[in-house]
Design an enzyme around this catalytic site. Structure first.
Site, PDB file in Angstrom:
ATOM      1  N   GLN A 208       0.813  -1.217   0.000  1.00 18.74           N
ATOM      2  CA  GLN A 208       0.000   0.000   0.000  1.00 18.74           C
ATOM      3  C   GLN A 208       0.848   1.270   0.000  1.00 18.74           C
ATOM      4  O   GLN A 208       0.384   2.336   0.398  1.00 18.74           O
ATOM      5  CB  GLN A 208      -0.946   0.003   1.200  1.00 18.74           C
ATOM      6  CG  GLN A 208      -1.953  -1.134   1.184  1.00 18.74           C
ATOM      7  CD  GLN A 208      -2.981  -1.007   2.294  1.00 18.74           C
ATOM      8  OE1 GLN A 208      -3.863  -0.156   2.273  1.00 18.74           O
ATOM      9  NE2 GLN A 208      -2.862  -1.878   3.287  1.00 18.74           N
TER      10      GLN A 208
ATOM     11  N   ARG B  97     -10.583  -1.099  -0.936  1.00 14.11           N
ATOM     12  CA  ARG B  97     -11.476  -0.214  -0.176  1.00 14.11           C
ATOM     13  C   ARG B  97     -12.896  -0.769  -0.163  1.00 14.11           C
ATOM     14  O   ARG B  97     -13.720  -0.361   0.649  1.00 14.11           O
ATOM     15  CB  ARG B  97     -11.540   1.182  -0.805  1.00 14.11           C
ATOM     16  CG  ARG B  97     -10.225   1.957  -0.894  1.00 14.11           C
ATOM     17  CD  ARG B  97      -9.495   2.018   0.392  1.00 14.11           C
ATOM     18  NE  ARG B  97      -8.461   0.988   0.436  1.00 14.11           N
ATOM     19  CZ  ARG B  97      -7.757   0.672   1.516  1.00 14.11           C
ATOM     20  NH1 ARG B  97      -7.994   1.279   2.654  1.00 14.11           N
ATOM     21  NH2 ARG B  97      -6.834  -0.262   1.475  1.00 14.11           N
TER      22      ARG B  97
END
Length: 703
Positions: free
Chosen positions: A251, A588
């Site tokens: 990430q 997400r």
């Protein structure tokens, strides 16, 4: 709180991370694996079980929003609030240290912090003075920030020769920029960290004092640290090496800001005795979404392997839809949102539309408006960057630090006082002649015996600022001081109602703060700190969505040249970062993930043929549905989605109206649609849920 109850909420790996309190610890926390929970529980565990003094623990993260959330969770866990916790952003922690120590570098403790806008203003004035094209200011500001993130100040840059893409004109600007900052008693964002590092490296006695003060160091989002931030973290770690870093190399998406994912490898080399713990249980997404995202990120080399799993087995397959052009794509997304909303399972706040670049939002916004869908573009101008707020904060900065020439130039003719660019240029020339600041020069001119046009123009302004400086030294509250600024400067006159409301909000939010505290709050605030929930669809870039989650996520423009961006396609490291960016967007989504691309898209004023993103081929085939969107057709259909319906604004039963049904009792109208002679409504009845009814036959009574 006892040890048992504290640890009882954690899974095995989270618990292991929390109770490890001696020596270095690297926590590789996969997406949605509860890393914030681990940090807050570890903070509480150290305080409540190990009996470490609260002010001996320092925890650093990247946004004020994250820091505030962590602080609230810690206080809830230990059952009481603690003042003076060292829990904040890298910049806030550095600012707090520098307020104690900065005099060692020749600055005063009341230094002002320049945000990006302030820094750019200063750079533009330097370029103008040097006769360099002012339009270059953004590129120069970016290069300076990049150098500082790597701990390369003007002196190091001068000594580097051609080692850092040496440029004589740029070097002159960089040196002058730092000189002007010091003359203004100002630090920019990157200075907060680089100056803290400099003090620790130059004054070992100071560093030793902080080693005694802090027994435990924690760093959140470690994969996003730059060289300067990592050096700061390492310096703060004392001989006991009680340092815990939490991150996920998959990430790391802020390379353009100087973030270096290799810091994880550096941490392993610097602390070879570290303990490594992987958090792989995901508490957010379905297993199908995780498998799809894992298939993509697995293509990146040199990553730390993780196998994300969840108890949410199965789930909807990822939808992969392509349309003829970006307008059709936007309409498809809008219709899909309305269909899911009409089913009653999701509210508008459950949806997010993500994209790679900001220009993509325009056509999406048009589609939202066309279909009557409430939305908000996230990541725009933050509260403290609005003109009226920035103006008043600039007044407060000058009152607090009259050496601040950037803030002074912003307010000297705001509201208009006849002090234009020509007058300011004269003042700057006079200031340089006398080696003084602009405000000190104005004071001398205003207090002189000779009468002049220049004196008459500035005398009232100087008098007003001096009166406000005197008021600020007295025991008055911040709301009172701001009110005085608005009245005495004349700023309040003629302010539009919307701007006035913002100023009233500034007054309200300043309650309980002192002058320096309010200025620091405004300077350290970012637009990411302003994210909040509401009943609207969120539109934002993939970089902005980091740390958030939504039940339903759309990623628009999944095309080569957009995602991955065309700048990255020929650079291996940047291509890997683009893949991580896509992975962040995918993870997400909690329930449904819909990816879309258009065969034609208008870019740079021309209609261009597009190709699907190479990343789409990396999604395991069993994880997605492939859909061709036909013009004029309804949105995608599945067991989750319902047929589309035409929206009717003129329905007599407006959204939100309470109604009574003879069988199901009281309910609330959720949606109105259909032909004018056959209007249908979606009503949410607490007793039976969502019902689709025709007004001709439903016998509804409006309450």
């Amino acid at each position: 709180m006892t040890r048992h109850t504290l640890l009882d909420d954690l899974n095995l790996q989270q618990r292991e991370a929390v109770i490890h309190t001696k020596g270095p610890l690297l926590i590789l926390a996969g997406a949605g694996s509860g890393k914030t929970r681990v940090i807050t529980y570890k903070f509480a565990y150290l305080m409540d079980v190990v009996n470490v003094p609260p002010t001996s623990i320092i925890a650093m993260t990247f946004t004020n929003k994250a820091a505030n959330e962590m602080r609230e969770r810690v206080e809830k866990l230990v059952g009481k609030s603690h003042k003076g916790l060292w829990l904040g952003t890298f910049h806030a922690i550095s600012n707090r240290i520098l307020r104690r120590e900065v005099e060692r570098l020749g600055f005063k403790r009341d230094f002002v912090i320049y945000d990006e806008d302030d820094s750019c203003s200063l750079i533009r004035s330097i370029l103008k003075e040097f006769g360099v094209h002012e339009a270059l200011y953004k590129g120069i500001a970016s290069k300076i920030a990049s150098l500082k993130a790597s701990l390369i100040g003007p002196q190091e840059f001068l000594e580097s020769g051609s080692g850092f893409d040496f440029d004589e004109k740029f070097t002159k600007v960089y040196v002058r920029y730092q000189d002007e900052l010091k003359r203004n008693n100002a630090l920019d964002f990157d200075d907060l960290i680089i100056h803290t590092v400099r003090i620790f490296e130059k004054y070992p006695d100071v560093l030793k004092r902080y080693h005694k003060e802090f027994s435990h160091i924690m760093v959140d989002e470690f994969q996003d640290t730059n060289i300067a931030q990592y050096r700061l973290s390492k310096l703060l770690t004392g001989e006991q090496k009680n340092v815990c870093v939490v991150g996920d190399d998959d990430q790391s998406i802020y390379r353009f800001r100087g973030a270096d994912v290799r810091n994880i490898i550096a941490f392993e080399k610097d602390f070879p005795e570290l303990k490594l713990i992987k958090l792989e249980q995901n508490y957010r997404s379905t297993q199908t979404i995780l498998d799809a995202a894992s298939g993509v990120i697995a293509q990146n080399p040199w990553r730390k392997p993780k196998k994300l799993w969840t108890e949410r087995n199965g789930g909807e397959k990822v939808y992969h839809c392509f349309t003829d052009d970006e307008n059709e794509e936007a309409r498809h997304i809008a219709k899909s949102i309305r269909e899911l909303y009409l089913k009653g399972q999701y509210s508008y706040g459950d949806f997010a539309i993500l994209y790679r670049t900001n220009f993509q939002s325009r056509v999406l916004e048009e589609a939202m408006r066309l279909h009557g869908i409430p939305y908000r573009v996230i990541g725009g101008v933050s509260f403290y960057q609005r003109k009226e707020i920035k103006d008043i904060i600039s007044y407060l900065k000058v009152i607090n630090n009259p050496h601040d020439s950037v803030s002074l130039k912003r307010i000297v003719n705001c509201p208009p006082r006849g002090i234009g660019d020509a007058t300011i240029a004269k003042l700057e020339n006079e200031a340089k002649k006398g080696s003084r600041g602009i405000f000190e020069t104005m004071r001398r001119i205003a207090g002189g015996s000779a009468s002049s046009t220049l004196k008459n123009k500035i005398a009232d302004f100087v008098k007003t600022i001096e009166e406000l400086m005197l008021m600020a030294r007295r025991e008055i509250t911040m709301p009172q001081l701001i009110q005085l600024v608005l009245e005495k400067t004349g700023y309040i006159k003629g302010v539009e109602e919307e701007r006035l409301e913002n100023l009233m909000e500034l007054i309200n939010s300043s309650e309980g703060k002192d002058l320096q505290g309010l200025i620091d709050t405004a300077s350290l605030f970012s637009n990411l700190d302003e994210l909040h929930a509401g009943n609207f669809v969120s539109l934002m870039t993939l970089h902005t969505v980091k740390g958030l989650e939504f039940p339903v996520v759309f990623i628009s423009g999944v095309e080569d040249g957009l995602l991955p961006h065309f700048h990255a396609i020929k650079n291996e490291d940047e291509l890997h970062e683009e893949r991580r960016l896509f992975y962040v967007g995918m993870t997400r989504a909690k329930d449904i993930l819909i990816l879309s691309w258009a065969k034609k898209r208008r870019l740079y004023n021309s209609l261009q043929e597009r190709e699907p993103s190479r990343f789409l081929n990396e999604i395991p085939s069993e994880c997605y549905h492939h859909i061709k969107r036909q013009p004029g057709a309804t949105a995608i259909t599945s067991r989750v989605l319902a047929p589309a319906a035409d929206f009717l604004d003129s329905s007599p039963f407006a959204v939100g109206v309470r109604v009574r049904h003879p069988k199901w009792g009281t309910g609330v109208v959720r949606e109105s649609y259909g032909e004018s002679n056959d209007i249908k409504v979606m009503v949410n009845f607490p007793s039976v849920g969502i019902k689709r009814l025709s007004l001709r036959f439903a016998n509804l009574e409006k309450l």
